[in-house]
Design a protein around this motif. Sequence first.
Motif, PDB file in Angstrom:
ATOM      1  N   ARG A  97       0.820  -1.223   0.000  1.00  0.00           N
ATOM      2  CA  ARG A  97       0.000   0.000   0.000  1.00  0.00           C
ATOM      3  C   ARG A  97       0.844   1.258   0.000  1.00  0.00           C
ATOM      4  O   ARG A  97       0.429   2.274  -0.535  1.00  0.00           O
ATOM      5  CB  ARG A  97      -0.925   0.004   1.202  1.00  0.00           C
ATOM      6  CG  ARG A  97      -2.008  -1.024   1.071  1.00  0.00           C
ATOM      7  CD  ARG A  97      -2.997  -1.056   2.183  1.00  0.00           C
ATOM      8  NE  ARG A  97      -2.710  -0.158   3.301  1.00  0.00           N
ATOM      9  CZ  ARG A  97      -3.502   0.006   4.319  1.00  0.00           C
ATOM     10  NH1 ARG A  97      -4.635  -0.651   4.382  1.00  0.00           N
ATOM     11  NH2 ARG A  97      -3.193   0.813   5.297  1.00  0.00           N
ATOM     12  N   THR A  98       2.036   1.214   0.602  1.00  0.00           N
ATOM     13  CA  THR A  98       2.855   2.423   0.679  1.00  0.00           C
ATOM     14  C   THR A  98       4.189   2.304  -0.045  1.00  0.00           C
ATOM     15  O   THR A  98       4.742   3.305  -0.473  1.00  0.00           O
ATOM     16  CB  THR A  98       3.136   2.811   2.139  1.00  0.00           C
ATOM     17  OG1 THR A  98       3.832   1.745   2.786  1.00  0.00           O
ATOM     18  CG2 THR A  98       1.826   3.100   2.881  1.00  0.00           C
ATOM     19  N   PRO A 149       7.767   5.008  -3.376  1.00  0.00           N
ATOM     20  CA  PRO A 149       6.359   4.999  -2.961  1.00  0.00           C
ATOM     21  C   PRO A 149       5.517   4.269  -4.013  1.00  0.00           C
ATOM     22  O   PRO A 149       5.797   4.360  -5.207  1.00  0.00           O
ATOM     23  CB  PRO A 149       5.995   6.484  -2.902  1.00  0.00           C
ATOM     24  CG  PRO A 149       7.298   7.198  -2.738  1.00  0.00           C
ATOM     25  CD  PRO A 149       8.303   6.367  -3.481  1.00  0.00           C
ATOM     26  N   THR A 150       4.524   3.538  -3.578  1.00  0.00           N
ATOM     27  CA  THR A 150       3.649   2.829  -4.510  1.00  0.00           C
ATOM     28  C   THR A 150       2.969   3.839  -5.429  1.00  0.00           C
ATOM     29  O   THR A 150       2.390   4.817  -4.942  1.00  0.00           O
ATOM     30  CB  THR A 150       2.589   2.018  -3.750  1.00  0.00           C
ATOM     31  OG1 THR A 150       3.263   1.053  -2.936  1.00  0.00           O
ATOM     32  CG2 THR A 150       1.640   1.292  -4.697  1.00  0.00           C
ATOM     33  N   PRO A 151       3.059   3.617  -6.743  1.00  0.00           N
ATOM     34  CA  PRO A 151       2.367   4.524  -7.670  1.00  0.00           C
ATOM     35  C   PRO A 151       0.875   4.589  -7.355  1.00  0.00           C
ATOM     36  O   PRO A 151       0.279   3.618  -6.891  1.00  0.00           O
ATOM     37  CB  PRO A 151       2.627   3.880  -9.039  1.00  0.00           C
ATOM     38  CG  PRO A 151       3.904   3.117  -8.857  1.00  0.00           C
ATOM     39  CD  PRO A 151       3.833   2.598  -7.454  1.00  0.00           C
ATOM     40  N   GLU A 152       0.283   5.745  -7.636  1.00  0.00           N
ATOM     41  CA  GLU A 152      -1.125   5.973  -7.320  1.00  0.00           C
ATOM     42  C   GLU A 152      -2.079   5.092  -8.121  1.00  0.00           C
ATOM     43  O   GLU A 152      -3.121   4.691  -7.615  1.00  0.00           O
ATOM     44  CB  GLU A 152      -1.483   7.439  -7.572  1.00  0.00           C
ATOM     45  CG  GLU A 152      -0.837   8.398  -6.583  1.00  0.00           C
ATOM     46  CD  GLU A 152      -1.397   8.271  -5.185  1.00  0.00           C
ATOM     47  OE1 GLU A 152      -2.616   8.087  -5.044  1.00  0.00           O
ATOM     48  OE2 GLU A 152      -0.598   8.336  -4.242  1.00  0.00           O
ATOM     49  N   LYS A 176       6.101   1.686 -14.503  1.00  0.00           N
ATOM     50  CA  LYS A 176       7.324   1.466 -13.729  1.00  0.00           C
ATOM     51  C   LYS A 176       7.907   0.090 -14.037  1.00  0.00           C
ATOM     52  O   LYS A 176       9.118  -0.071 -14.206  1.00  0.00           O
ATOM     53  CB  LYS A 176       7.026   1.620 -12.234  1.00  0.00           C
ATOM     54  CG  LYS A 176       8.217   1.450 -11.366  1.00  0.00           C
ATOM     55  CD  LYS A 176       9.218   2.558 -11.592  1.00  0.00           C
ATOM     56  CE  LYS A 176      10.458   2.331 -10.749  1.00  0.00           C
ATOM     57  NZ  LYS A 176      11.596   3.099 -11.216  1.00  0.00           N
ATOM     58  N   ILE A 177       7.053  -0.924 -14.133  1.00  0.00           N
ATOM     59  CA  ILE A 177       7.510  -2.285 -14.441  1.00  0.00           C
ATOM     60  C   ILE A 177       8.090  -2.339 -15.854  1.00  0.00           C
ATOM     61  O   ILE A 177       9.150  -2.927 -16.083  1.00  0.00           O
ATOM     62  CB  ILE A 177       6.355  -3.289 -14.259  1.00  0.00           C
ATOM     63  CG1 ILE A 177       5.929  -3.337 -12.786  1.00  0.00           C
ATOM     64  CG2 ILE A 177       6.765  -4.667 -14.754  1.00  0.00           C
ATOM     65  CD1 ILE A 177       4.611  -4.032 -12.550  1.00  0.00           C
ATOM     66  N   VAL A 229      -4.138  -2.457  -2.699  1.00  0.00           N
ATOM     67  CA  VAL A 229      -3.515  -1.503  -3.604  1.00  0.00           C
ATOM     68  C   VAL A 229      -4.223  -1.581  -4.954  1.00  0.00           C
ATOM     69  O   VAL A 229      -4.633  -2.641  -5.391  1.00  0.00           O
ATOM     70  CB  VAL A 229      -2.001  -1.770  -3.724  1.00  0.00           C
ATOM     71  CG1 VAL A 229      -1.704  -3.058  -4.433  1.00  0.00           C
ATOM     72  CG2 VAL A 229      -1.287  -0.631  -4.402  1.00  0.00           C
ATOM     73  N   TRP A 230      -4.410  -0.434  -5.581  1.00  0.00           N
ATOM     74  CA  TRP A 230      -5.036  -0.341  -6.907  1.00  0.00           C
ATOM     75  C   TRP A 230      -6.371  -1.094  -6.945  1.00  0.00           C
ATOM     76  O   TRP A 230      -6.653  -1.885  -7.831  1.00  0.00           O
ATOM     77  CB  TRP A 230      -4.115  -0.843  -8.003  1.00  0.00           C
ATOM     78  CG  TRP A 230      -2.795  -0.149  -8.051  1.00  0.00           C
ATOM     79  CD1 TRP A 230      -2.553   1.146  -7.723  1.00  0.00           C
ATOM     80  CD2 TRP A 230      -1.549  -0.693  -8.456  1.00  0.00           C
ATOM     81  NE1 TRP A 230      -1.218   1.434  -7.893  1.00  0.00           N
ATOM     82  CE2 TRP A 230      -0.576   0.325  -8.347  1.00  0.00           C
ATOM     83  CE3 TRP A 230      -1.142  -1.937  -8.907  1.00  0.00           C
ATOM     84  CZ2 TRP A 230       0.754   0.131  -8.668  1.00  0.00           C
ATOM     85  CZ3 TRP A 230       0.187  -2.134  -9.224  1.00  0.00           C
ATOM     86  CH2 TRP A 230       1.119  -1.107  -9.104  1.00  0.00           C
TER      87      TRP A 230
END
Length: 77
Positions: A9-10, A30-33, A41-42, A64-65
């Motif tokens: 999540r973070t 930081p985890t992308p929004e 990013k990947i 997340v997402w």
Amino acid sequence: MYLLLDIGRTKFRLARSLDGETLSAPEIIPTPETIEEGVKKIVDASQASDIPIEAMVIGASRKVWTESPLLIWLSQS
């Protein structure tokens, strides 16, 4: 090359292995929004080397997402 991802999540952690035995130091951001930013990013990480990806392992939090139908389906499987 092998890519290993831990998507929380973070924090978003990405490590590489060239030999399948050892890992690079993880890149921690930081985890992308959004899932689109995460996928970018990947993709960027995979294109940072001339060595083709043989496999990728992804561990992701269910929280997340949450708007992504793919991740919703995978978390229910």
